[in-house]
Design a protein around this motif. Structure first.
Motif, PDB file in Angstrom:
ATOM      1  N   ALA A   6     -91.222 -46.645 -27.292  1.00  0.00           N
ATOM      2  CA  ALA A   6     -90.401 -46.208 -26.674  1.00  0.00           C
ATOM      3  C   ALA A   6     -89.364 -46.647 -25.314  1.00  0.00           C
ATOM      4  N   LEU A   7     -90.393 -47.246 -24.714  1.00  0.00           N
ATOM      5  CA  LEU A   7     -89.598 -47.585 -23.856  1.00  0.00           C
ATOM      6  C   LEU A   7     -89.102 -48.654 -23.985  1.00  0.00           C
ATOM      7  N   MET A   8     -89.286 -49.812 -25.184  1.00  0.00           N
ATOM      8  CA  MET A   8     -88.439 -50.685 -25.301  1.00  0.00           C
ATOM      9  C   MET A   8     -87.114 -50.660 -26.521  1.00  0.00           C
ATOM     10  N   LYS A   9     -86.099 -51.751 -26.510  1.00  0.00           N
ATOM     11  CA  LYS A   9     -85.165 -50.956 -26.982  1.00  0.00           C
ATOM     12  C   LYS A   9     -85.323 -51.647 -28.171  1.00  0.00           C
ATOM     13  N   ARG A  10     -85.756 -52.737 -28.467  1.00  0.00           N
ATOM     14  CA  ARG A  10     -86.359 -53.582 -29.754  1.00  0.00           C
ATOM     15  C   ARG A  10     -87.663 -53.447 -29.881  1.00  0.00           C
ATOM     16  N   THR A  11     -87.984 -53.308 -31.380  1.00  0.00           N
ATOM     17  CA  THR A  11     -89.251 -53.752 -32.671  1.00  0.00           C
ATOM     18  C   THR A  11     -89.936 -55.063 -31.804  1.00  0.00           C
ATOM     19  N   THR A  12     -89.199 -55.880 -31.782  1.00  0.00           N
ATOM     20  CA  THR A  12     -89.489 -57.479 -31.097  1.00  0.00           C
ATOM     21  C   THR A  12     -90.763 -57.203 -29.981  1.00  0.00           C
ATOM     22  N   MET A  13     -89.629 -56.596 -29.436  1.00  0.00           N
ATOM     23  CA  MET A  13     -90.550 -56.896 -28.314  1.00  0.00           C
ATOM     24  C   MET A  13     -91.463 -55.689 -28.378  1.00  0.00           C
TER      25      MET A  13
END
Lengths: 316, 299
Positions: B171-178
């Motif tokens: 929820a916090l990160m824009k990218r799934t990788t991160m």
């Protein structure tokens, strides 16, 4: 009144995206929301759809004041964003069933509803197709069906025809007109003004977060045309006619191309009539045609948004 | 209850349907059971061979087989849950479907819980599919149905705990990788990092106390509670209680019983540990819902 926005303000840090935006949309209207990039269209739409909180101002939808996160009010709005997000491995019917269930519509009622919608948007018979296999135009149609699945009263579309080829765009416009005829109020934002001109009953032009022009398409064109130059075709006594024009206090910037004369004119319609009379009687000109240059919506847009000094504020 | 069904179920149903259509779940279940079966059958083979040599059945080895299989199951859950949940919200954001979802009647919490329940379903599939291997131990006895139920309960709590952490990062990160990277780092922190924090605290105490004054277990006791959120300790506590007869957990301790204590072998610790992890799960779910709420989003 389907939508009433009063003094809506929104800032992103020091950038003021909306400054006292006012807008009213009547029930059953097909309203075109026009503005250059960064004018505040998407910010307005995101506030209307509950995706953004306004700093101040009020929004009423169908007579009810909008409170952020109000589920009941969300049921009155269908939203089609400019990009169609796709779930992998989902069929058209499942896609619509999912969104119907998100509004509490399930079972046979949902099935009947989405079958009707698929027919309405021209995707009848494609319910078993996978969503990611549809063309962009079909996906946008499916997006509209999705936005209508809970039978909202207000449909909001954010640049829905962007990226569609001209043929698909025409079909899409036709589809929106049909939906509008079914009683849905539609707010559509676009920068492709010609397509709005074709379908919208009313237009609002927003710039720098404020509504600079609002009215029916006919009224707007008439209003803006008064600042367009006069065009006339003179077949006899052209030099005398040009001399008279250059002497006239309301005329400026006279240009001649053969027997076609274009002149800036700052008078009203009565002044135009008097000038025509003078050309005929005093200069003895034989005037073939005489009138303001008719501007399209594109020229209106350029005129309104191109120069702040020339803004015409015509609310309501 | 009706509200739960009508609001959370659509998300849960969609997630479960789409994930079951890919080969991912099948592959995960297959690999998981293949490894479990290999561990279980090899251990069983050893037991049979040893009983041939010594003429009796070494029950301790049978229980060891249970511990081995269950520990692997717990480790696999710790490993797989971040992969299942780290893309749950960020994936919606990347597909640009999150805003559409948020425009519906569903609340952010419904979306988060629906996605987490879908992950829990996958974990249940793994747990249920592992039953045949786990019940190998029933050939000779020693583990009851209740023990298996408690094991599944602990695995469920761990799934929720790790799943909620990963969902929060999603929820916090824009990218799934991160989000995936941070989720795995969090798993490492709760399993290894918490212990390292305690070692650090102990060393700080040792440095700060005057010469000749010994740091006692009582000094470290409040800090030891940090291990309540360590799923590895939870499972160690569980296995120690289930199979019994093991040496004190403090045997593991390189710091004379200051970090790992016998308290960790009690049912109270197990309950407290599960309660702490569940409470944190609820907190993380709430934070994830808060983070995706568009009205709290930084523009």
């Amino acid at each position: 009144m389907m939508l009433k926005i009063c003094n809506l303000k929104k800032s992103y840090g020091k950038i003021r995206a909306l400054r006292d935006l006012n807008l009213e949309i009547e029930d059953g209207e097909l309203f075109g929301f026009v503005g250059p990039n960064g004018a505040g269209k998407t910010t307005t739409i995101r506030i209307l759809t509950g995706l953004l909180r306004a700093d101040s101002g009020t929004v009423e939808i169908d007579g009810q004041p909008m409170r952020c996160g109000d589920g009941k009010l969300k049921e009155k709005i269908g939203y089609v964003p400019d990009f169609f997000g796709v779930y992998d491995n989902v069929r058209v019917s499942e896609y619509l069933e999912f969104y119907a269930s998100a509004y509490g519509i399930t079972g046979l009622v949902a099935r009947r509803r989405y079958m009707e919608l698929l027919d309405m948007v021209g995707l009848g018979g494609r319910e078993d197709h996978y969503v990611d296999s549809l063309s962009r135009g079909m996906k946008q149609r499916l997006g509209v069906a999705r936005a209508l699945v809970h039978n909202p009263r207000l449909l909001i579309l954010d640049e829905p025809a962007a990226g569609l080829d001209p043929r698909t765009r025409q079909d899409f416009i036709q589809m929106l007109k049909e939906i509008n005829k079914c009683g849905k109020t539609i707010l559509i934002s676009s920068h492709i003004l010609s397509e709005l001109g074709e379908m919208c009953t009313d237009i609002g032009i927003i710039e720098e977060g404020a509504m600079v022009l609002r009215g029916s398409l006919v009224d707007i064109l008439a209003m803006v045309n008064t600042s367009n130059p006069l065009e006339m075709r003179i077949y006899k006594n052209l030099p005398e006619a040009v001399a008279l024009l250059r002497r006239h206090p309301l005329v400026h910037n006279v240009t001649i191309d053969g027997n076609q004369v274009v002149a800036g004119f700052s008078g009203g319609q009565m002044d135009e009539a008097r000038l025509l009379g003078q050309l005929v009687t005093e200069a003895g000109a034989l005037v073939g045609s005489f009138g303001r240059r008719q501007g399209g919506l594109e020229s209106v847009f350029m005129q309104i948004t191109g120069s702040k000094e020339e803004k015409v504020v015509a609310q309501g | 209850m009706m509200r739960f069904v009508s609001h959370v179920f659509p998300i849960y149903q969609k997630e479960t349907m789409t994930s079951s259509r890919t080969t991912r779940l099948t592959v995960i279940v297959m690999i998981f059971n293949l490894i479990l079966a290999l561990i279980g059958l090899l251990q069983l083979q050893l037991i049979v061979r040893d009983s041939g040599y010594y003429g009796d059945t070494p029950y301790a080895s049978l229980l060891q087989m249970y511990t081995l299989v269950a520990a692997f199951e717990a480790a696999f859950i710790l490993f797989i849950v971040p992969a299942l949940t780290a893309g749950s919200i960020s994936g919606e954001r990347e597909r640009q479907t999150l805003d559409i979802l948020l425009c519906t009647r569903l609340r952010p919490a419904d979306i988060v819980v629906g996605k987490l329940l879908s992950c829990l379903s996958t974990a249940f599939v793994l747990m249920l599919s592992s039953l045949p291997v786990l019940t190998l131990v029933y050939i000779y006895g020693g583990i009851s149905v209740w023990d298996l139920a408690v094991l599944f309960g602990c695995l469920t709590v761990t799934t929720l705990f790790i799943g909620s952490i990963s969902t929060l990062f999603s929820a916090l990160m824009k990218r799934t990788t991160m989000a995936t990277v941070l989720s795995y780092l969090s798993v490492i922190f709760v399993t290894v990092g918490t212990y390292l924090v305690l070692v650090m605290v102990l060393n700080i105490y040792n440095v700060l106390t005057p010469n000749g004054v010994v740091v006692t277990g009582e000094t470290m006791a409040p800090w030891n509670n940090l291990l309540l959120i360590n799923p590895a300790i939870t499972f160690y506590s569980l296995f120690s209680q289930q199979i019994g007869g093991t040496e004190s957990i403090s045997m593991l301790n390189w710091y004379n019983g200051y970090i790992f204590t016998d308290r960790m072998l009690t049912p109270d610790w197990l309950l407290l540990s599960c309660a702490a992890q569940l409470a944190l799960s609820v907190l993380f779910i709430w934070l994830a819902a808060y983070a995706i709420n568009p009205l709290h989003r930084k523009s």
